[in-house]
Design an enzyme around this catalytic site. Structure first.
Site, mmCIF file in Angstrom:
data_model
loop_
_atom_site.group_PDB
_atom_site.id
_atom_site.type_symbol
_atom_site.label_atom_id
_atom_site.label_comp_id
_atom_site.label_asym_id
_atom_site.label_seq_id
_atom_site.Cartn_x
_atom_site.Cartn_y
_atom_site.Cartn_z
ATOM 1 N N MET A 64 2.152 -12.134 11.472
ATOM 2 C CA MET A 64 2.051 -10.782 10.919
ATOM 3 C C MET A 64 0.629 -10.503 10.426
ATOM 4 O O MET A 64 -0.177 -11.430 10.279
ATOM 5 C CB MET A 64 3.085 -10.572 9.824
ATOM 6 C CG MET A 64 4.470 -10.313 10.411
ATOM 7 S SD MET A 64 5.661 -9.794 9.175
ATOM 8 C CE MET A 64 7.036 -9.323 10.217
ATOM 9 N N GLY A 65 0.361 -9.260 10.149
ATOM 10 C CA GLY A 65 -0.980 -8.835 9.734
ATOM 11 C C GLY A 65 -1.314 -7.542 10.444
ATOM 12 O O GLY A 65 -1.765 -7.568 11.579
ATOM 13 N N GLU A 107 -0.544 -9.646 14.653
ATOM 14 C CA GLU A 107 0.166 -8.581 15.386
ATOM 15 C C GLU A 107 -0.680 -7.311 15.537
ATOM 16 O O GLU A 107 -0.508 -6.544 16.475
ATOM 17 C CB GLU A 107 1.470 -8.232 14.657
ATOM 18 C CG GLU A 107 1.202 -7.756 13.243
ATOM 19 C CD GLU A 107 2.405 -7.372 12.425
ATOM 20 O OE1 GLU A 107 3.527 -7.437 12.934
ATOM 21 O OE2 GLU A 107 2.206 -7.018 11.252
ATOM 22 N N GLU A 128 0.823 -1.230 0.000
ATOM 23 C CA GLU A 128 0.000 0.000 0.000
ATOM 24 C C GLU A 128 0.852 1.272 0.000
ATOM 25 O O GLU A 128 0.496 2.250 -0.654
ATOM 26 C CB GLU A 128 -0.951 -0.006 1.207
ATOM 27 C CG GLU A 128 -0.227 -0.321 2.497
ATOM 28 C CD GLU A 128 -0.980 0.020 3.774
ATOM 29 O OE1 GLU A 128 -1.991 0.715 3.731
ATOM 30 O OE2 GLU A 128 -0.505 -0.412 4.842
ATOM 31 N N ARG A 153 -0.308 -27.102 27.829
ATOM 32 C CA ARG A 153 -0.183 -25.642 27.835
ATOM 33 C C ARG A 153 -1.086 -24.974 26.795
ATOM 34 O O ARG A 153 -1.503 -25.607 25.820
ATOM 35 C CB ARG A 153 1.252 -25.248 27.480
ATOM 36 C CG ARG A 153 2.186 -25.355 28.647
ATOM 37 C CD ARG A 153 3.604 -25.086 28.205
ATOM 38 N NE ARG A 153 4.480 -25.044 29.357
ATOM 39 C CZ ARG A 153 5.789 -25.200 29.318
ATOM 40 N NH1 ARG A 153 6.392 -25.421 28.158
ATOM 41 N NH2 ARG A 153 6.509 -25.139 30.404
ATOM 42 N N ARG A 194 2.419 -20.019 26.894
ATOM 43 C CA ARG A 194 3.681 -19.576 26.299
ATOM 44 C C ARG A 194 3.393 -18.892 24.961
ATOM 45 O O ARG A 194 2.528 -19.338 24.210
ATOM 46 C CB ARG A 194 4.621 -20.765 26.029
ATOM 47 C CG ARG A 194 5.068 -21.510 27.271
ATOM 48 C CD ARG A 194 6.076 -20.694 28.089
ATOM 49 N NE ARG A 194 6.618 -21.461 29.194
ATOM 50 C CZ ARG A 194 6.085 -21.531 30.416
ATOM 51 N NH1 ARG A 194 4.953 -20.888 30.684
ATOM 52 N NH2 ARG A 194 6.658 -22.250 31.369
ATOM 53 N N THR A 245 2.602 -8.211 -0.813
ATOM 54 C CA THR A 245 2.624 -8.166 0.651
ATOM 55 C C THR A 245 2.253 -9.540 1.180
ATOM 56 O O THR A 245 1.322 -10.172 0.659
ATOM 57 C CB THR A 245 1.654 -7.126 1.260
ATOM 58 O OG1 THR A 245 1.548 -7.386 2.670
ATOM 59 C CG2 THR A 245 0.274 -7.155 0.667
ATOM 60 N N ILE A 246 2.975 -9.957 2.209
ATOM 61 C CA ILE A 246 2.590 -11.240 2.818
ATOM 62 C C ILE A 246 1.244 -11.082 3.523
ATOM 63 O O ILE A 246 0.552 -12.061 3.751
ATOM 64 C CB ILE A 246 3.655 -11.765 3.810
ATOM 65 C CG1 ILE A 246 3.811 -10.851 5.031
ATOM 66 C CG2 ILE A 246 4.979 -11.986 3.132
ATOM 67 C CD1 ILE A 246 4.519 -11.532 6.201
ATOM 68 N N ASP A 247 0.875 -9.829 3.858
ATOM 69 C CA ASP A 247 -0.372 -9.610 4.613
ATOM 70 C C ASP A 247 -1.631 -9.853 3.776
ATOM 71 O O ASP A 247 -2.721 -9.992 4.328
ATOM 72 C CB ASP A 247 -0.417 -8.168 5.147
ATOM 73 C CG ASP A 247 0.585 -7.915 6.255
ATOM 74 O OD1 ASP A 247 1.371 -8.838 6.560
ATOM 75 O OD2 ASP A 247 0.600 -6.805 6.816
#
Ligand code: F6P
Length: 344
Positions: free
Chosen positions: A169-170, A222, A103, A162, A268, A125-127
């Site tokens: 990402m994003g 993220e 963008e 756990r 975790r 973009t990987i997004d």
């Protein structure tokens, strides 16, 4: 024609495949030469780059990153930036410019097109959040990497009873989280498009653990945020880049703390970070990037400027750059509903 090429913004698996395809197509059509600017718009501002030939772009198809380098330099943020770019364009005797970027990079491309530069954009973009294209290259590779990580986290989550939080990402859109979450069998997926209620997330996890299951996987983008007024606190905002984007990363750690304290389950966090952007592209991304490169070259030789190449269904098309950048492409709610079937 003499064509300028640059790669801007975050790197992305498949950038080299696009560069190779543009040059190869142009050389094969005959008579075209190429100049690659180093480090995105910074290279155009400083007139720094290299001649691109069939020889020096051979063998780069499977290579991650970009042979041209990249940066988040924004020429629109400094006075005289646009003038300097136009000057470089003229001094290098270019007939067209093909910026490959997301963008921000394409936003600068649009401003330059309005100033009269002949531009063909290539979305990356990987997004996967650029409008008017079904997919951007790099996304498939990132999803594959995130899915493999979730698979690995599953076995250790199960062994230790756990909750594992996986941060992917994003920034604006939860495409990576949702695709990798579905592929990896996530029990909760938190995305930027849907602010989350931490109490609700925890009660789902409690329900799951009270039904005999002793581990859970939570995937978070993220850019995800807790609902307004939530008691959950995030760290101080990171610094912003030249395009005004805040540096993200760390919500996974905040969730680790919150989930453990509200549920008592050992939790975790794993932040996948730039692992998702590095390394060799998947076959799918190599093919898409190659098709984009060939189509961009064809648009340039056909004089069809102010466009961005895009994927619609199985076809590569040219879309209006301004239209494409009007809004980011957010997550398809139906996809998220499918993911929700498997929550808790
Ligand atoms: O390119 C998009 C992106 O991958 C975002 O998802 C992420 O917020 C950002 O890049 C990270 O950028 P940088 O490499 O500058 O840390």
């Amino acid at each position: 024609m003499r064509i300028g090429i640059l790669t801007g913004g975050g790197d992305c698996p498949g950038l080299n495949a696009v560069i190779r395809a543009i040059v190869r197509r142009g050389v094969d059509l005959g008579g075209h030469t190429f100049y690659g600017f180093r480090s995105g718009w910074a290279g155009m501002l400083a007139h720094d780059g290299i001649e691109l030939t069939r020889a020096n772009t051979a063998g780069i198809l499977p290579r991650g990153g970009t042979i041209l380098g990249t940066s988040r330099t924004n020429p629109l943020s400094s006075t005289g930036g646009v003038g300097a770019i136009i000057e470089t364009f003229e001094r290098e005797c270019l007939d067209a410019l093909i910026p490959i970027g997301g963008e921000d990079t394409l936003g600068v491309a649009l401003a330059l097109w309005r100033e009269g530069l002949p531009i063909v954009g290539v979305p990356k973009t990987i997004d996967n959040d650029i409008g008017h294209t079904d997919v951007t290259f790099g996304f498939h590779t990132a999803v594959q990497i995130a899915t493999e990580a979730i698979d690995r986290l599953h076995t250790t989550a199960e062994s230790h009873n756990r909750v594992m939080v996986v941060e992917v990402m994003g920034r604006h859109a939860g495409w990576i989280a949702t695709y990798a979450g579905i592929a990896g069998g996530a029990d909760a997926i938190l995305v930027p498009e849907r602010p989350f209620d931490i109490e609700d997330v925890c009660s789902r996890l409690r329900r799951r653990h009270s039904s005999g299951l002793t581990f859970s996987i939570v995937v978070v983008s993220e850019g995800a945020k807790p609902l307004q007024g939530s008691t959950m606190t995030l760290g101080a905002p990171g610094e912003s880049d030249e395009f005004g984007h805040e540096r993200l990363g760390g919500i996974g750690v905040a969730l680790e703390r919150e989930i453990e304290s509200l549920t008592g389950f050992q939790t975790r966090a794993t932040i996948l970070g730039h692992v998702q952007r590095g390394g060799t592209p998947t076959a799918y991304d190599r093919v898409l990037a190659t098709r984009f490169g060939v189509a961009a070259m064809d648009a340039a030789t056909g004089g069809r400027f102010g466009h961005m190449v895009a994927l619609h269904g199985s076809e590569i098309v040219e879309v209006d750059l301004e239209e494409a950048l009007r809004e980011p492409k957010l997550l398809d709610p139906k996809l998220y509903e499918t993911a929700e079937v498997f929550f808790g």
